[in-house]
Each structure stands twice: as C-alpha cells, then as structure tokens.
Enzyme design. Structure first.
Site, short mmCIF file in Angstrom:
data_model
loop_
_atom_site.label_atom_id
_atom_site.label_comp_id
_atom_site.label_asym_id
_atom_site.label_seq_id
_atom_site.Cartn_x
_atom_site.Cartn_y
_atom_site.Cartn_z
N GLU A 5 1.26 -4.00 -12.80
CA GLU A 5 2.53 -3.59 -12.19
C GLU A 5 2.20 -3.24 -10.75
OE1 GLU A 5 5.42 -3.79 -13.59
OE2 GLU A 5 5.02 -3.85 -15.73
N CYS A 35 7.84 1.74 -5.61
CA CYS A 35 7.46 0.33 -5.56
C CYS A 35 8.67 -0.57 -5.28
CB CYS A 35 6.79 -0.08 -6.87
SG CYS A 35 7.79 0.25 -8.31
P1 NAD Z 1 -3.88 2.75 -5.91
O1 NAD Z 1 -4.10 1.35 -6.15
O2 NAD Z 1 -4.55 3.39 -4.74
O3 NAD Z 1 -4.26 3.68 -7.18
C1 NAD Z 1 -3.73 3.51 -8.49
C2 NAD Z 1 -4.73 3.98 -9.53
O4 NAD Z 1 -5.89 3.20 -9.38
C3 NAD Z 1 -5.18 5.44 -9.40
O5 NAD Z 1 -5.21 6.02 -10.70
C4 NAD Z 1 -6.58 5.34 -8.84
O6 NAD Z 1 -7.44 6.38 -9.23
C5 NAD Z 1 -7.03 4.04 -9.46
N1 NAD Z 1 -8.14 3.43 -8.75
C6 NAD Z 1 -8.46 3.52 -7.44
N2 NAD Z 1 -9.56 2.78 -7.17
C7 NAD Z 1 -9.92 2.19 -8.34
C8 NAD Z 1 -10.97 1.29 -8.71
N3 NAD Z 1 -11.86 0.85 -7.83
N4 NAD Z 1 -11.02 0.87 -9.99
C9 NAD Z 1 -10.11 1.30 -10.90
N5 NAD Z 1 -9.12 2.16 -10.60
C10 NAD Z 1 -9.02 2.59 -9.35
O7 NAD Z 1 -2.35 2.74 -5.80
P2 NAD Z 1 -1.54 3.88 -5.32
O8 NAD Z 1 -1.65 4.09 -3.85
O9 NAD Z 1 -1.92 5.03 -6.20
O10 NAD Z 1 -0.05 3.35 -5.65
C11 NAD Z 1 0.74 2.67 -4.70
C12 NAD Z 1 0.98 1.24 -5.10
O11 NAD Z 1 1.43 1.18 -6.43
C13 NAD Z 1 2.04 0.57 -4.26
O12 NAD Z 1 1.62 -0.73 -3.95
C14 NAD Z 1 3.24 0.50 -5.21
O13 NAD Z 1 4.14 -0.54 -4.94
C15 NAD Z 1 2.56 0.32 -6.53
N6 NAD Z 1 3.40 0.76 -7.62
C16 NAD Z 1 3.89 -0.17 -8.47
C17 NAD Z 1 4.72 0.20 -9.50
C18 NAD Z 1 5.29 -0.81 -10.46
O14 NAD Z 1 5.78 -0.40 -11.49
N7 NAD Z 1 5.23 -2.10 -10.17
C19 NAD Z 1 5.04 1.54 -9.68
C20 NAD Z 1 4.51 2.47 -8.81
C21 NAD Z 1 3.68 2.08 -7.78
#
Ligand code: NAD
Length: 464
Positions: free
Chosen positions: A210, A244
C-alpha cells in the site's frame, strides 16, 4: 521476532482453521482494545505530533477502524462460505464435487507508517483476521508513544500466538521484512517498498504493498467552485495533508484559477481560525516540517509563486497552513516527490487531453479526482488513465466505501484491503475436488490407450 513467528506458526497448525466464532471474537477484541484505549490513543498521538486534531483522531483513527471491523463481522459468515463449482468432464454427473474454499494463509506481517498509526494497523487487521490469519505488526518508530499504546492494548487482549506487536525503526523493519511470513503487508513509501519486496523475495513471501504517489485533482468547467473548495480543503487539511490519498496537485481549466484560489483561501479561513487551531494537525516532526520548507524554497528558486492561505504557521509546533504554488514545473521537488503535507501546486489546462497525457507520463497515482458534470469528460478521464481508485466530484471518498476494495496499481501499490476483496487478498483460494467413485471415464485416459481414448480426447476438446 523469529521466536514469535515460530509460536504463531505452531499454533496455526495445532489449532487448525479458525471457525467463524473464533474469527468474530478476534475482530471484536480489536474493537474492544481500540475503544478502551481511545483516550490513551488521543494523548499519545498528541505527544507524537505535538498537535493532532482530536476530532480527526476520533473519526480517522478510531471510528473508521471500528466501523470497518463491524462491517467485516457482519459479512464474514457469507464471505467464508465455500462455493460449489460444477466439475469438468461430465464428472459432476457421476457424483464428483468441486469446491472453492477461501482458507487462511497463516501469519501475516504488517509494517505500518506513522501518518495513521492506529488505522494503518487495524483497517487491514479486519481483512487479515477475517480470513483466519494471525498477525505480527510493526508500527512506525516516528510515532513512538502511539506505538507503545498499541502494543500495550494488543497485549491486554491477545495472546502472542494470535496478534503480536514488535517495536523498532528501520533496522527492526529490515529484519522483520526478511522473516518467512505467509504474507507481508507493507504500507509506506515506494522507496522502502522496494527494500521490502527484495527482502520478501528471499523467502518467496507474497506481498501486499500500500504505497503513495501524487494524486491529481482535475477541476473542469460548469462546477460550483465554493462547494469544490470545501470538498478539496476538507481532505487537504486532514492530518495537514499527511494522507496517502490527499490531493497532491490541482489541474484547473484555464479561466477558473483565480476564483478557485479565492474559494480555497476563504474555505481554509472558515475551517480554521485562531480559536480552533488545535483542530489543525502539525507536521509529524521537524524533519517533515523542514521538508516542506525545502520544497517551497526550491520551487521559489525555480520561478514558482507561493500563496499562503493563512498566517497560522508556527515552527515551534510544526504547524503549516495550506499553500498554493503557481507556475510549477517538473524540475521542482514539489512536482517530483509525493508532497505528503500542506502544499498544493496548481496547474492550468486548456484541453483535458493535456491533463490525461500528464498523468500518463507519470507514475500511476493511488487516487484520481475529477470535478465536472460532463459524463463524457468523466468517462474520458476514467478510461484513459490508470490509478488505484477514482473519486468523481469529490476527493478520497472512494476510500470511505466499505464495499469497495482499497489499493494502488503499479508504483502506488498492489493488493487490497477493505470489503470482500480484502478478505480474498489475505485468503488462499483453495480448490478442493472430491472424486467420484465411478472410474469409467478416467480409466479410458490411462495407458495402454485404446481407440476409446482417441474418441474421448476429441470429446474433451469440446467440453469446457
Ligand atoms: P516509510 O516508508 O518511511 O516507513 C513505513 C514503515 O517502514 C515504518 O514502520 C518504518 O519503520 C518501516 N521501515 C523503514 N525502513 C525500513 C526498512 N529498510 N525495511 C523495512 N521496514 C522499514 O513511510 P512513511 O514515511 O512512514 O509513510 C509515508 C508513505 O506512506 C507515503 O508515501 C504515503 O503515501 C504512504 N502511505 C500509503 C498508504 C496506503 O494505504 N496506500 C497509507 C498511508 C501512507
């Protein structure tokens, strides 16, 4: 983490497939843990964000999660029902049976982002538990107080063999995503999504991604600009644009831009005054506040004009009002990156085909929004673009439809949760065939093959 997964895998085999009542009980416990921790969730989110609108928490995080869990409980019995399908080769007439049975996968890993730390675990949890699975979840490290409350609440209501919460940042995330789950759901940016896919590939773990992207909002002719402004600003100001599905940029028909900007400004100032500023959410941290400043400066340096909709900005609280950016181009960071904040670039078009071409020359967005009453234009936009979902004459509202699945396409993600398709997404669609006792037809297929085999093979071609 490995040990927890082992415990869950053992319990899955030992206990067998959960019944309807067991699944319902898990879904009800999710509701109970959210409802009994609502005050703690509100306080924790306000610690994490400095200021997070209570009204938004009550709707987006709490009511929406509970609504979705209740919706799932109501339909679950029907969704779980195995489907009978006609058997091929006339075997159904001889007493065979073909059944399609949605079966659980096992343990689903859930990696969640910070923007809706509660919702991003419990919206998908409804589909995951409904399908009979167990959950290991990792909330984001950027909202640590909320993550602590989620862990505390889950541990009160669930045994670790059913639902477990693991805390930590990117290192823990990297280890978590390399576990041999039966399915891995990741919600977050595409940048990390690539790492998740690569880690999951080592164990051939199927994934649901997502992700986000730049969701366009098209404003065509013959529309009520005051109403549109209210609809756009309701979503753009939710969580200060850290959603998002937030409208990322507007493409407006030439001639309407001035009136639209005025209506957007008026709406923002109707929504938020000095008296109710605590209803306007902060950027989650200094880094994301500064990220917006960087986008603004970069855009200004490259020729953009910035229109501030309100003077409420407060860097101590990381509060930033919505800002319209004019004269933007694709060299600017604000048009290259997903904004995920209160900036709103506005472009102008003469022909709708320009907008459709622009969208098609960029990553498929998660949401696509069109305002306009012409059915021909609506169909043209829908049929000539790709996006995860579409809302016509509003923004984001396709997400609110419980009967519709939610997800992206290509760079904005794959797989779904919500509704029946969410249940199917976390199920193994198991084909089960009960053979007939009558062996005549099948006997003909086996060697040594006689004349009757040739006749049967000709008949088989015709039978579907
Ligand atoms: P992010 O990718 O920075 O982090 C998300 C999760 O990934 C966190 O739990 C983090 O700890 C984990 N993470 C970070 N590095 C990692 C790694 N190397 N390996 C595994 N896990 C790791 O995203 P964010 O800044 O937390 O969220 C923002 C993004 O999420 C935006 O692009 C937004 O559009 C998207 N988003 C999408 C939806 C949807 O339903 N499509 C909903 C909410 C947010």
């Amino acid at each position: 983490m490995k040990e927890i997964l082992e415990i869950q895998k053992k319990a899955f085999i030992q206990d067998g497939e959960p019944t309807f009542n067991q699944r319902k009980d898990r879904l009800e416990r999710c509701i109970a843990l959210i409802e009994t921790h609502d005050e703690k969730i509100i306080n924790a989110l306000n610690e994490d964000f400095k200021n997070r609108s209570k009204g938004e928490i009550l709707t987006s995080e709490i009511s929406q999660s509970v609504r979705n869990l209740n919706f799932t409980i109501k339909r679950l019995k029907k969704w779980m029902r195995p489907q009978s399908r006609p058997s091929s080769f006339m075997a159904n007439m001889l007493g065979s049976k073909s059944i399609l049975k949605p079966s659980p996968l096992g343990t689903v890993g859930v990696i969640a982002p910070w923007n809706f730390p509660v919702g991003m675990i419990f919206y998908p949890a409804a589909s995951i538990f409904a399908a009979g699975n167990r959950i290991m979840a990792k909330p984001s490290e950027l909202t640590p107080s909320t993550a602590d409350v989620i862990k505390e609440a889950v541990e009160k209501y669930f045994d670790v063999s059913e639902f477990s919460v693991v805390l930590g940042g990117p290192e823990v995330g990297a280890e978590f995503s390399s576990l041999p789950f039966d399915h891995l759901l990741y919600t977050g940016s595409g940048r990390i999504g690539k790492k998740i896919l690569s880690a999951a590939a080592d164990n051939l773990v199927p994934t649901t991604l997502e992700l986000g992207g730049k969701s366009p909002t098209i404003v065509s002719e013959g529309v009520n600009l005051n109403l549109i402004a209210k609809r756009i600003m309701f979503v753009k100001t939710l969580n200060a644009g850290q959603i998002c599905l937030s409208p990322d940029y507007i493409y407006v028909k030439r001639g309407l831009e001035k009136d639209l900007i005025n209506a957007l400004k008026e709406t923002f100032n109707e929504f938020f005054t000095e008296k109710n500023l605590d209803d306007y959410t902060s950027m989650v941290n200094d880094h994301h506040f500064e990220r917006m400043d960087t986008y603004i400066q970069d855009a200004k340096d490259k020729g953009a004009e910035v229109i501030d909709l309100s003077p409420i900005d407060d860097s101590n609280k990381n509060i930033m009002s919505t800002k319209i950016l004019l004269n933007v181009n694709d060299d600017m960071l604000v048009m290259k990156e997903e904004i995920f904040g209160p900036l709103l670039p506005l472009k102008v078009y003469d022909e709708l085909s320009e907008v459709v071409n622009y969208i098609n020359n960029h990553d498929h967005p998660l949401g696509l929004y069109f305002f306009g009453s012409s059915r021909k234009e609506q169909d043209y936009v829908i049929n000539n673009t790709r996006s995860g979902g579409v809302t016509i004459n509003d923004v984001m509202f396709h997400l609110m439809q419980s009967e519709l699945p939610f997800g992206g396409v290509g760079p904005s993600g794959n797989g779904h949760y919500h509704g029946y398709e969410g249940f199917l997404n976390f199920s193994n669609l198991r084909s089960i065939y009960y053979q007939t006792k009558v062996d005549t037809i099948f006997g003909i297929l086996r060697p040594p093959r006689k004349k009757s085999f040739e006749i049967l093979s000709k008949i088989m071609k015709k039978l579907s």
